[in-house]
Design a protein around this motif. Structure first.
Motif, PDB file in Angstrom:
ATOM      1  N   ALA A 180       0.830  -1.180   0.045  1.00 55.73           N
ATOM      2  CA  ALA A 180      -0.085   0.060  -0.066  1.00 55.73           C
ATOM      3  C   ALA A 180       0.713   1.170   0.116  1.00 55.73           C
ATOM      4  CB  ALA A 180      -1.034   0.097   1.411  1.00 55.73           C
ATOM      5  N   THR A 181       1.896   1.359   0.847  1.00 57.01           N
ATOM      6  CA  THR A 181       2.592   2.220   0.898  1.00 57.01           C
ATOM      7  C   THR A 181       3.463   2.518  -0.605  1.00 57.01           C
ATOM      8  OG1 THR A 181       3.492   1.901   3.083  1.00 57.01           O
ATOM      9  CG2 THR A 181       4.818   3.185   1.986  1.00 57.01           C
ATOM     10  N   ALA A 182       3.809   1.345  -1.025  1.00 51.86           N
ATOM     11  CA  ALA A 182       4.568   1.446  -2.627  1.00 51.86           C
ATOM     12  C   ALA A 182       3.626   1.859  -3.660  1.00 51.86           C
ATOM     13  CB  ALA A 182       4.687  -0.066  -2.954  1.00 51.86           C
ATOM     14  N   ALA A 183       2.378   1.512  -3.440  1.00 55.32           N
ATOM     15  CA  ALA A 183       1.392   2.155  -4.281  1.00 55.32           C
ATOM     16  C   ALA A 183       1.248   3.534  -4.427  1.00 55.32           C
ATOM     17  CB  ALA A 183       0.195   1.560  -4.215  1.00 55.32           C
ATOM     18  N   SER A 184       1.359   4.005  -3.230  1.00 52.19           N
ATOM     19  CA  SER A 184       1.448   5.799  -3.198  1.00 52.19           C
ATOM     20  C   SER A 184       2.143   6.445  -4.027  1.00 52.19           C
ATOM     21  CB  SER A 184       1.404   6.111  -1.763  1.00 52.19           C
ATOM     22  OG  SER A 184       2.877   6.063  -1.380  1.00 52.19           O
ATOM     23  N   LEU A 185       3.142   5.548  -4.434  1.00 56.80           N
ATOM     24  CA  LEU A 185       4.390   6.159  -5.299  1.00 56.80           C
ATOM     25  C   LEU A 185       3.697   6.346  -6.771  1.00 56.80           C
ATOM     26  CD1 LEU A 185       7.540   4.810  -4.244  1.00 56.80           C
ATOM     27  CD2 LEU A 185       6.967   7.313  -4.442  1.00 56.80           C
ATOM     28  N   ASP A 186       2.600   5.453  -7.028  1.00 54.97           N
ATOM     29  CA  ASP A 186       2.055   5.149  -8.298  1.00 54.97           C
ATOM     30  C   ASP A 186       3.011   4.614  -9.497  1.00 54.97           C
ATOM     31  OD1 ASP A 186       0.145   4.903 -10.201  1.00 54.97           O
ATOM     32  OD2 ASP A 186       0.093   7.263 -11.033  1.00 54.97           O
ATOM     33  N   PRO A 187       3.788   3.561  -8.871  1.00 56.43           N
ATOM     34  CA  PRO A 187       4.910   3.111  -9.708  1.00 56.43           C
ATOM     35  C   PRO A 187       4.621   2.691 -10.980  1.00 56.43           C
ATOM     36  CG  PRO A 187       4.404   1.637  -7.913  1.00 56.43           C
ATOM     37  CD  PRO A 187       3.651   2.837  -7.865  1.00 56.43           C
ATOM     38  N   ASP A 188       5.487   2.953 -12.105  1.00 54.27           N
ATOM     39  CA  ASP A 188       5.543   2.197 -13.479  1.00 54.27           C
ATOM     40  C   ASP A 188       5.665   0.824 -13.571  1.00 54.27           C
ATOM     41  OD1 ASP A 188       5.224   4.962 -14.954  1.00 54.27           O
ATOM     42  OD2 ASP A 188       6.772   5.314 -13.720  1.00 54.27           O
ATOM     43  N   ARG A 189       6.545   0.361 -12.422  1.00 54.02           N
ATOM     44  CA  ARG A 189       6.684  -1.041 -12.298  1.00 54.02           C
ATOM     45  C   ARG A 189       6.940  -1.456 -10.971  1.00 54.02           C
ATOM     46  NH1 ARG A 189      11.022  -3.170 -17.091  1.00 54.02           N
ATOM     47  NH2 ARG A 189      10.381  -1.514 -18.417  1.00 54.02           N
ATOM     48  N   ALA A 226      -0.210 -14.065  -2.527  1.00 52.25           N
ATOM     49  CA  ALA A 226      -0.798 -12.622  -1.339  1.00 52.25           C
ATOM     50  C   ALA A 226      -0.371 -11.307  -2.332  1.00 52.25           C
ATOM     51  CB  ALA A 226      -0.199 -12.801  -0.282  1.00 52.25           C
ATOM     52  N   ALA A 227       0.800 -11.241  -2.862  1.00 46.97           N
ATOM     53  CA  ALA A 227       1.086  -9.812  -3.686  1.00 46.97           C
ATOM     54  C   ALA A 227      -0.008  -9.550  -4.887  1.00 46.97           C
ATOM     55  CB  ALA A 227       2.378 -10.155  -4.316  1.00 46.97           C
ATOM     56  N   LEU A 228      -0.225 -10.972  -5.743  1.00 48.48           N
ATOM     57  CA  LEU A 228      -1.045 -10.790  -6.788  1.00 48.48           C
ATOM     58  C   LEU A 228      -2.506 -10.757  -6.392  1.00 48.48           C
ATOM     59  CD1 LEU A 228       0.340 -13.759  -9.158  1.00 48.48           C
ATOM     60  CD2 LEU A 228       0.637 -10.989  -9.377  1.00 48.48           C
ATOM     61  N   ASP A 229      -2.778 -10.783  -5.002  1.00 54.43           N
ATOM     62  CA  ASP A 229      -4.256 -10.584  -4.529  1.00 54.43           C
ATOM     63  C   ASP A 229      -4.275  -9.097  -4.522  1.00 54.43           C
ATOM     64  OD1 ASP A 229      -5.433 -12.916  -4.269  1.00 54.43           O
ATOM     65  OD2 ASP A 229      -4.874 -13.239  -2.213  1.00 54.43           O
ATOM     66  N   ARG A 253       4.990  -7.605 -10.852  1.00 53.47           N
ATOM     67  CA  ARG A 253       5.908  -8.631 -11.490  1.00 53.47           C
ATOM     68  C   ARG A 253       6.743  -9.513 -10.237  1.00 53.47           C
ATOM     69  NH1 ARG A 253       7.932  -5.371 -16.585  1.00 53.47           N
ATOM     70  NH2 ARG A 253       6.389  -3.886 -16.660  1.00 53.47           N
ATOM     71  N   LEU A 254       6.330 -10.693 -10.293  1.00 54.19           N
ATOM     72  CA  LEU A 254       7.160 -11.375  -9.365  1.00 54.19           C
ATOM     73  C   LEU A 254       8.506 -11.922  -9.680  1.00 54.19           C
ATOM     74  CD1 LEU A 254       4.294 -13.619  -8.108  1.00 54.19           C
ATOM     75  CD2 LEU A 254       5.103 -11.814  -7.104  1.00 54.19           C
ATOM     76  N   VAL A 255       9.279 -11.773  -9.054  1.00 53.88           N
ATOM     77  CA  VAL A 255      10.880 -12.514  -9.051  1.00 53.88           C
ATOM     78  C   VAL A 255      11.200 -13.401  -8.055  1.00 53.88           C
ATOM     79  CG1 VAL A 255      11.426 -10.603 -10.662  1.00 53.88           C
ATOM     80  CG2 VAL A 255      12.338 -10.466  -8.467  1.00 53.88           C
ATOM     81  N   GLU A 256      11.914 -14.286  -8.388  1.00 52.74           N
ATOM     82  CA  GLU A 256      12.213 -15.516  -7.333  1.00 52.74           C
ATOM     83  C   GLU A 256      13.742 -15.205  -6.797  1.00 52.74           C
ATOM     84  OE1 GLU A 256      11.820 -19.538  -8.003  1.00 52.74           O
ATOM     85  OE2 GLU A 256      12.069 -19.802  -5.986  1.00 52.74           O
TER      86      GLU A 256
END
Ligand code: UD1
Ligand code: MG
Length: 451
Positions: free
Chosen positions: A38-47, A62-65, A71-74
């Motif tokens: 939610a904090t990250a989303a406040s930056l309205d990130p391009d990725r 949980a992230a995709l929910d 983008r998930l990386v392992e």
């Protein structure tokens, strides 16, 4: 300027002693990971890139929910924070701009703080801006070592710090903002030549300085940077979250009689001039509209309380409950997946499940909707202005029409037409004088036994 966020969520969190990945432990009803997202989303990130590892599948889900475009990386093996960020390199292919590195175990960062980091990079033309804080107990946090001009020279992990460096109270939150190309370049030069044998993200600062690049630090309050590594940290984070939520509610015009006894969820919405009495707990998904009152000892989850309604004391509102304008839900009343239209009342001792209660209808004390037959759930409809007498069982599916009256103690199994009176109980019989006679006989029997 475009920006990307890399959220590190791969760590093991061994000190949680849990089968659940650390970043999925709940804080105010939502996983730590969702708070950071939610904090990250406040930056309205391009990725928005999430690095998973330990408990990867569950963390990824949980992230995709939260946001299906993530983008998930392992990071198959946890070799340190620098190594974790490097795993995001393919997902940054073709990206130019700012990168923010956030930790999923650090849930309380405010959007304004990220904004200040962004501004610091712009104004000071720094290649890397690190978020620091003054720690009351610096303990195991990395220390921020500054040059005389206040710029950041290096970050030293506590395990490698000299006694003089350990005396520094300005600590590393773990968050940084950097130019994407520069950061990836510097990460390639990080070596695992330290006490833990890990690739430390913190090393990029000294590497940048060695190349003559500008680095900066901005500081925020310690309550924001709390990192969760143990259950005790999780409890401290919950306390910090609640303190902030209570202060915000009061600043927005909500009366909290005893703020320290009210617990909010991550998404609780409370309108102006609402009063919340002591010992109230909000689960996720609750909205309370203006002028409503939540009396003491209530538990609310997944519900909507409209303007001027009064709930409690001792009421439980479960998911799918809608309490209309000025409606009342009193003590020891449980409501689930039900609508109480405006002015409807259920004041004492009732269970109302899978039900529609019409405007100004009155549900008497002890009324139970029998919504479950052991296999399926069924609905009950109570029309506007209907009156349900005390201790009534409404066996669903069943309808009570508008303005109908149900006599107290009824078991209603068939629909009641609008305006009708339904009485469904054994007829009362009177036996003249029999009460007194019965008592005399019982007393005599007792005397005989004790003689
Ligand atoms: C880190 C910082 C420290 C800082 C502290 C703030 C480093 C080397 N140290 O220490 O300076 O004061 O955070 O809380 O960066 N993670 C991965 N992959 C890994 C290792 C970690 O994804 O291989 C993730 C974890 O899930 C976590 C974050 O990175 O979200 C931080 O890792 P953690 O092990 O908690 O680092 P700290 O010891 O707290
Ligand atoms: Mg940590």
């Amino acid at each position: 300027m475009p920006n990307a966020v890399i959220l590190l969520a791969a760590g093991q969190g061994t000190r949680m002693r849990s089968d659940l990945p650390k970043v999925l432990h709940p804080l105010a009803g939502a996983p730590l990971l969702h708070h950071a997202l939610a904090t990250a989303a406040s930056l309205d990130p391009d990725r928005l890139i999430v690095v998973t590892g330990h408990g990867g599948a569950a963390v990824g889900e949980a992230a995709l929910d939260f946001d299906p475009t993530i983008r998930l990386v392992e990071q198959a093996e946890q070799k340190g924070t620098a190594h974790a960020v490097l795993q995001a390199a393919p997902a940054l292919e073709g990206f130019e701009g700012d990168v923010f590195v956030l930790f999923a175990d650090t849930p309380l960062i405010r959007p304004e703080t990220l904004e200040r980091m962004r501004a610091s990079r712009r104004e000071g033309a720094s290649a890397i801006t690190v978020l620091g804080f003054h720690a009351a107990e610096p303990g195991a946090y990395g220390r921020l070592i500054r040059a005389p001009d206040g710029s950041l020279e290096a970050i030293v992990e506590a395990a490698e710090a000299s006694p003089a460096q350990l005396a520094e109270t300005l600590c590393n939150s773990g968050l940084m903002a950097a130019d994407a190309g520069t950061l990836l370049d510097l990460l390639g030069a990080v070596r695992a030549d330290n006490a833990k044998g890990e690739y430390y993200l913190t090393d990029v600062v000294a590497l940048a300085r060695a190349r003559g690049l500008a680095t900066a630090v901005i500081a925020c309050g310690e309550a924001e940077t709390l990192g969760v590594n143990s259950r005790a940290d999780l409890a401290a984070a919950e306390a910090a979250f609640q303190a902030r939520a209570r202060a915000e509610a009061m600043a927005n015009g909500v009366t909290l009689t005893a703020p320290e006894t009210v617990f909010f969820a991550h998404d609780t919405h409370v309108g102006r001039d609402v009063t919340i009495a002591p010992n109230v707990v909000f689960g996720p998904g609750v909205t309370v509209e203006t002028d409503a009152r939540i009396e003491a000892f209530c538990h609310l989850e997944g519900c909507h309380v409209s303007a001027g309604a009064i709930v409690g004391p001792f009421a439980r509102l479960r998911p799918g409950t809608e309490v209309g304008d000025g409606a009342r839900v009193g003590n020891f009343v449980e409501v689930k997946n039900a609508v109480l239209a405006s002015g409807a009342k259920a004041n004492h001792l009732a269970y109302i499940g899978d039900t529609e209660v019409g405007e100004r209808a009155n549900v008497g004390a002890g009324t139970i909707t029998c919504n479950y037959d052991g296999v399926s759930k069924h609905r009950t409809e109570i029309g506007p202005r209907a009156f349900i007498g005390s201790n009534t069982a409404l066996v669903a599916p069943v309808r009570v029409g508008a303005d109908a009256v149900v006599g107290a103690g009824s078991t209603i199994t068939r629909d009641v037409a609008p305006g009708d009176l339904a009485v469904a109980r054994a007829r009362q019989e009177a036996k003249p004088g029999l009460g007194a006679k019965l008592m005399e006989r019982l007393r005599a029997a007792k005397r005989k036994v004790s003689d």
